[in-house]
Design a protein around this motif. Structure first.
Motif, PDB file in Angstrom:
ATOM      1  N   LEU A 217       0.832  -1.207   0.000  1.00  0.00           N
ATOM      2  CA  LEU A 217       0.000   0.000   0.000  1.00  0.00           C
ATOM      3  C   LEU A 217       0.868   1.259   0.000  1.00  0.00           C
ATOM      4  O   LEU A 217       1.830   1.366   0.773  1.00  0.00           O
ATOM      5  CB  LEU A 217      -0.912   0.013   1.231  1.00  0.00           C
ATOM      6  CG  LEU A 217      -1.781   1.273   1.418  1.00  0.00           C
ATOM      7  CD1 LEU A 217      -2.902   1.311   0.392  1.00  0.00           C
ATOM      8  CD2 LEU A 217      -2.345   1.340   2.833  1.00  0.00           C
ATOM      9  N   ILE A 218       0.515   2.203  -0.856  1.00  0.00           N
ATOM     10  CA  ILE A 218       1.176   3.515  -0.871  1.00  0.00           C
ATOM     11  C   ILE A 218       0.275   4.463  -0.083  1.00  0.00           C
ATOM     12  O   ILE A 218      -0.799   4.835  -0.563  1.00  0.00           O
ATOM     13  CB  ILE A 218       1.382   4.018  -2.306  1.00  0.00           C
ATOM     14  CG1 ILE A 218       2.189   3.005  -3.123  1.00  0.00           C
ATOM     15  CG2 ILE A 218       2.079   5.379  -2.309  1.00  0.00           C
ATOM     16  CD1 ILE A 218       2.305   3.342  -4.592  1.00  0.00           C
ATOM     17  N   GLY A 253      -8.911  22.584  -5.317  1.00  0.00           N
ATOM     18  CA  GLY A 253      -8.895  23.239  -4.014  1.00  0.00           C
ATOM     19  C   GLY A 253      -9.276  22.399  -2.816  1.00  0.00           C
ATOM     20  O   GLY A 253      -9.252  22.893  -1.683  1.00  0.00           O
ATOM     21  N   VAL A 254      -9.653  21.121  -3.030  1.00  0.00           N
ATOM     22  CA  VAL A 254      -9.935  20.245  -1.884  1.00  0.00           C
ATOM     23  C   VAL A 254      -8.606  19.946  -1.183  1.00  0.00           C
ATOM     24  O   VAL A 254      -7.604  19.627  -1.833  1.00  0.00           O
ATOM     25  CB  VAL A 254     -10.617  18.942  -2.345  1.00  0.00           C
ATOM     26  CG1 VAL A 254     -10.827  17.992  -1.173  1.00  0.00           C
ATOM     27  CG2 VAL A 254     -11.959  19.259  -3.009  1.00  0.00           C
ATOM     28  N   ASN A 255      -8.609  20.060   0.147  1.00  0.00           N
ATOM     29  CA  ASN A 255      -7.358  19.945   0.902  1.00  0.00           C
ATOM     30  C   ASN A 255      -6.717  18.566   0.767  1.00  0.00           C
ATOM     31  O   ASN A 255      -5.510  18.456   0.527  1.00  0.00           O
ATOM     32  CB  ASN A 255      -7.649  20.269   2.376  1.00  0.00           C
ATOM     33  CG  ASN A 255      -6.388  20.412   3.196  1.00  0.00           C
ATOM     34  OD1 ASN A 255      -6.045  19.538   3.979  1.00  0.00           O
ATOM     35  ND2 ASN A 255      -5.676  21.510   3.002  1.00  0.00           N
ATOM     36  N   ARG A 256      -7.505  17.514   0.915  1.00  0.00           N
ATOM     37  CA  ARG A 256      -7.018  16.139   0.828  1.00  0.00           C
ATOM     38  C   ARG A 256      -8.091  15.267   0.189  1.00  0.00           C
ATOM     39  O   ARG A 256      -9.277  15.470   0.422  1.00  0.00           O
ATOM     40  CB  ARG A 256      -6.690  15.565   2.215  1.00  0.00           C
ATOM     41  CG  ARG A 256      -5.592  16.296   2.979  1.00  0.00           C
ATOM     42  CD  ARG A 256      -4.218  15.945   2.438  1.00  0.00           C
ATOM     43  NE  ARG A 256      -3.138  16.497   3.250  1.00  0.00           N
ATOM     44  CZ  ARG A 256      -2.544  17.661   3.039  1.00  0.00           C
ATOM     45  NH1 ARG A 256      -2.973  18.442   2.048  1.00  0.00           N
ATOM     46  NH2 ARG A 256      -1.547  18.070   3.802  1.00  0.00           N
ATOM     47  N   ALA A 257      -7.650  14.287  -0.595  1.00  0.00           N
ATOM     48  CA  ALA A 257      -8.574  13.292  -1.151  1.00  0.00           C
ATOM     49  C   ALA A 257      -8.061  11.907  -0.774  1.00  0.00           C
ATOM     50  O   ALA A 257      -6.847  11.675  -0.750  1.00  0.00           O
ATOM     51  CB  ALA A 257      -8.678  13.441  -2.668  1.00  0.00           C
ATOM     52  N   HIS A 258      -8.978  11.003  -0.491  1.00  0.00           N
ATOM     53  CA  HIS A 258      -8.600   9.688   0.028  1.00  0.00           C
ATOM     54  C   HIS A 258      -9.354   8.581  -0.709  1.00  0.00           C
ATOM     55  O   HIS A 258     -10.545   8.718  -1.002  1.00  0.00           O
ATOM     56  CB  HIS A 258      -8.961   9.571   1.516  1.00  0.00           C
ATOM     57  CG  HIS A 258      -8.346  10.620   2.377  1.00  0.00           C
ATOM     58  ND1 HIS A 258      -7.247  10.388   3.173  1.00  0.00           N
ATOM     59  CD2 HIS A 258      -8.673  11.925   2.563  1.00  0.00           C
ATOM     60  CE1 HIS A 258      -6.930  11.499   3.820  1.00  0.00           C
ATOM     61  NE2 HIS A 258      -7.783  12.448   3.462  1.00  0.00           N
ATOM     62  N   ILE A 259      -8.650   7.498  -0.968  1.00  0.00           N
ATOM     63  CA  ILE A 259      -9.284   6.252  -1.409  1.00  0.00           C
ATOM     64  C   ILE A 259      -9.141   5.288  -0.241  1.00  0.00           C
ATOM     65  O   ILE A 259      -8.026   4.971   0.183  1.00  0.00           O
ATOM     66  CB  ILE A 259      -8.612   5.690  -2.670  1.00  0.00           C
ATOM     67  CG1 ILE A 259      -8.880   6.620  -3.866  1.00  0.00           C
ATOM     68  CG2 ILE A 259      -9.118   4.284  -2.968  1.00  0.00           C
ATOM     69  CD1 ILE A 259      -8.170   6.222  -5.144  1.00  0.00           C
ATOM     70  N   GLY A 277      -4.600   6.648  10.084  1.00  0.00           N
ATOM     71  CA  GLY A 277      -5.434   6.747   8.895  1.00  0.00           C
ATOM     72  C   GLY A 277      -5.586   5.392   8.225  1.00  0.00           C
ATOM     73  O   GLY A 277      -5.249   4.350   8.790  1.00  0.00           O
ATOM     74  N   ILE A 278      -6.095   5.411   6.991  1.00  0.00           N
ATOM     75  CA  ILE A 278      -6.325   4.166   6.273  1.00  0.00           C
ATOM     76  C   ILE A 278      -6.332   4.517   4.784  1.00  0.00           C
ATOM     77  O   ILE A 278      -6.636   5.638   4.393  1.00  0.00           O
ATOM     78  CB  ILE A 278      -7.676   3.540   6.712  1.00  0.00           C
ATOM     79  CG1 ILE A 278      -7.792   2.079   6.278  1.00  0.00           C
ATOM     80  CG2 ILE A 278      -8.866   4.337   6.227  1.00  0.00           C
ATOM     81  CD1 ILE A 278      -8.989   1.352   6.897  1.00  0.00           C
ATOM     82  N   GLY A 279      -5.948   3.564   3.944  1.00  0.00           N
ATOM     83  CA  GLY A 279      -6.008   3.793   2.503  1.00  0.00           C
ATOM     84  C   GLY A 279      -4.895   4.686   1.999  1.00  0.00           C
ATOM     85  O   GLY A 279      -3.813   4.779   2.583  1.00  0.00           O
ATOM     86  N   THR A 280      -5.169   5.375   0.871  1.00  0.00           N
ATOM     87  CA  THR A 280      -4.196   6.260   0.220  1.00  0.00           C
ATOM     88  C   THR A 280      -4.712   7.679   0.216  1.00  0.00           C
ATOM     89  O   THR A 280      -5.848   7.937  -0.177  1.00  0.00           O
ATOM     90  CB  THR A 280      -3.920   5.809  -1.216  1.00  0.00           C
ATOM     91  OG1 THR A 280      -3.401   4.465  -1.204  1.00  0.00           O
ATOM     92  CG2 THR A 280      -2.906   6.718  -1.893  1.00  0.00           C
ATOM     93  N   MET A 281      -3.853   8.602   0.656  1.00  0.00           N
ATOM     94  CA  MET A 281      -4.208  10.023   0.687  1.00  0.00           C
ATOM     95  C   MET A 281      -3.491  10.749  -0.443  1.00  0.00           C
ATOM     96  O   MET A 281      -2.301  10.554  -0.680  1.00  0.00           O
ATOM     97  CB  MET A 281      -3.787  10.651   2.023  1.00  0.00           C
ATOM     98  CG  MET A 281      -4.056  12.136   2.125  1.00  0.00           C
ATOM     99  SD  MET A 281      -3.518  12.822   3.709  1.00  0.00           S
ATOM    100  CE  MET A 281      -1.758  13.003   3.411  1.00  0.00           C
ATOM    101  N   PHE A 282      -4.247  11.634  -1.132  1.00  0.00           N
ATOM    102  CA  PHE A 282      -3.683  12.458  -2.206  1.00  0.00           C
ATOM    103  C   PHE A 282      -3.698  13.904  -1.750  1.00  0.00           C
ATOM    104  O   PHE A 282      -4.704  14.394  -1.230  1.00  0.00           O
ATOM    105  CB  PHE A 282      -4.511  12.304  -3.493  1.00  0.00           C
ATOM    106  CG  PHE A 282      -4.466  10.901  -4.045  1.00  0.00           C
ATOM    107  CD1 PHE A 282      -3.562  10.556  -5.035  1.00  0.00           C
ATOM    108  CD2 PHE A 282      -5.321   9.914  -3.555  1.00  0.00           C
ATOM    109  CE1 PHE A 282      -3.496   9.267  -5.529  1.00  0.00           C
ATOM    110  CE2 PHE A 282      -5.272   8.615  -4.043  1.00  0.00           C
ATOM    111  CZ  PHE A 282      -4.358   8.286  -5.028  1.00  0.00           C
ATOM    112  N   TYR A 283      -2.572  14.594  -1.968  1.00  0.00           N
ATOM    113  CA  TYR A 283      -2.484  15.992  -1.528  1.00  0.00           C
ATOM    114  C   TYR A 283      -1.772  16.809  -2.587  1.00  0.00           C
ATOM    115  O   TYR A 283      -1.098  16.266  -3.460  1.00  0.00           O
ATOM    116  CB  TYR A 283      -1.752  16.093  -0.199  1.00  0.00           C
ATOM    117  CG  TYR A 283      -0.269  15.842  -0.283  1.00  0.00           C
ATOM    118  CD1 TYR A 283       0.620  16.915  -0.301  1.00  0.00           C
ATOM    119  CD2 TYR A 283       0.244  14.539  -0.355  1.00  0.00           C
ATOM    120  CE1 TYR A 283       1.979  16.692  -0.386  1.00  0.00           C
ATOM    121  CE2 TYR A 283       1.595  14.326  -0.453  1.00  0.00           C
ATOM    122  CZ  TYR A 283       2.461  15.385  -0.476  1.00  0.00           C
ATOM    123  OH  TYR A 283       3.820  15.167  -0.569  1.00  0.00           O
TER     124      TYR A 283
END
Length: 283
Positions: A217-218, A253-259, A277-283
């Motif tokens: 997992l990344i 403009g969304v601060n963080r996105a997560h799968i 946390g859990i999953g992958t966060m995109f920033y």
């Protein structure tokens, strides 16, 4: 495994800074996959959403409903057809999509959330011109590309203490109705609301360096690295459109996105209120 009182207290203490951080913020959750089909997972998601509202988070729940649409089409003897992972939606199918998503699935979720102690209002993209769309250039029938997102109705609902539950059919400019991919709709709604977080619930644990090994997992990805990861083949197949939605949301403009993995009970709370946390966060 029994949890001791001190362990319970530690869990609450760990959550406290996150509760403070998110109070008053907006979080958009795209709800789909196995978490919509399994009764225990459904119950966990609803309790997570209610808890989020109770600690002051403005939650918007955006949902799909592919299995229910497939079942209804099968019932009337119509085959489901997909092109590049997108549902081909002819005139008869868009009627079924609207009926199932904006009708049955949406109102079932409203009732579930109310039963869990929340206050919910069911909406679709046609309500208050929430989603306006043109037909996609690809030959997918009545599948739309979002042109406008009008979130006033969502803000009004939140200000009046309701959790908006949104099904993703959109209004055309000449009386048409369009089917919209729920991940795409959630990303655009999150951007228009200036959400702190977009959370996409899926049936995978996140982005894996090796798709056959969950230990790869990344956990964190800078959106500027996505193109390289695609070239390397790390991002491929069905993950491409989901990750593209996360990139689009962050760039808007969304601060963080997560799968995150919707197959794990209370995965939303683990993401929001724990250090790991859990999953992958995109920033």
């Amino acid at each position: 495994m029994q949890v001791s009182n001190s362990e319970r207290a530690n869990i609450l203490v760990q959550a406290l800074p996150y509760i403070k951080k998110y109070a008053g913020a907006t979080v958009v959750v795209k709800y789909g996959g196995n978490a919509m089909l399994d009764d225990e997972l459904k119950s966990a998601v609803m309790s997570d959403i209610v808890l989020m509202q109770l600690v002051g988070i403005n939650v918007v729940l955006v949902h799909g409903g592919g299995p229910e649409i497939n079942a209804m089409l099968k019932r009337i003897g119509k085959e489901s057809k997909f092109i590049g992972g997108m549902r081909y939606t002819d005139e008869e199918t868009i009627g079924i999509v609207q009926q199932v998503l904006a009708g049955k699935v949406n109102k079932d979720l409203v009732q579930l959330l109310e039963d869990a102690g929340g206050r919910a209002i069911g909406l679709c993209g046609l309500d208050g011109s929430l989603l306006k769309a043109d037909r996609l250039e690809e030959d997918l029938g009545f599948v739309g590309e979002i042109r406008e997102v009008n979130v006033d109705i969502l803000r009004d609902a939140a200000q009046n203490g309701y959790i908006p539950i949104v099904s993703t059919v959109a209004a055309g400019y000449h009386g048409e109705v369009y089917n919209i991919n729920a991940d795409i709709a959630a990303a655009r709604i999150a951007a228009e609301l200036g959400a702190m977080k977009l959370i996409l619930m899926t049936d995978v644990c996140g982005l894996l360096r090796n798709k056959d090994d969950e230990n790869t997992l990344i956990p964190v990805v800078n959106v500027s690295d996505v193109r390289r990861l695609k070239k390397e083949g790390v991002i491929n197949g069905g993950m491409i459109p989901k990750i593209d939605c996360c990139v689009d949301a962050v760039r808007r403009g969304v601060n963080r996105a997560h799968i995150i993995d919707g197959r794990i009970a209370h995965s939303i709370l683990v993401e929001l209120f724990t250090d790991e946390g859990i999953g992958t966060m995109f920033y």
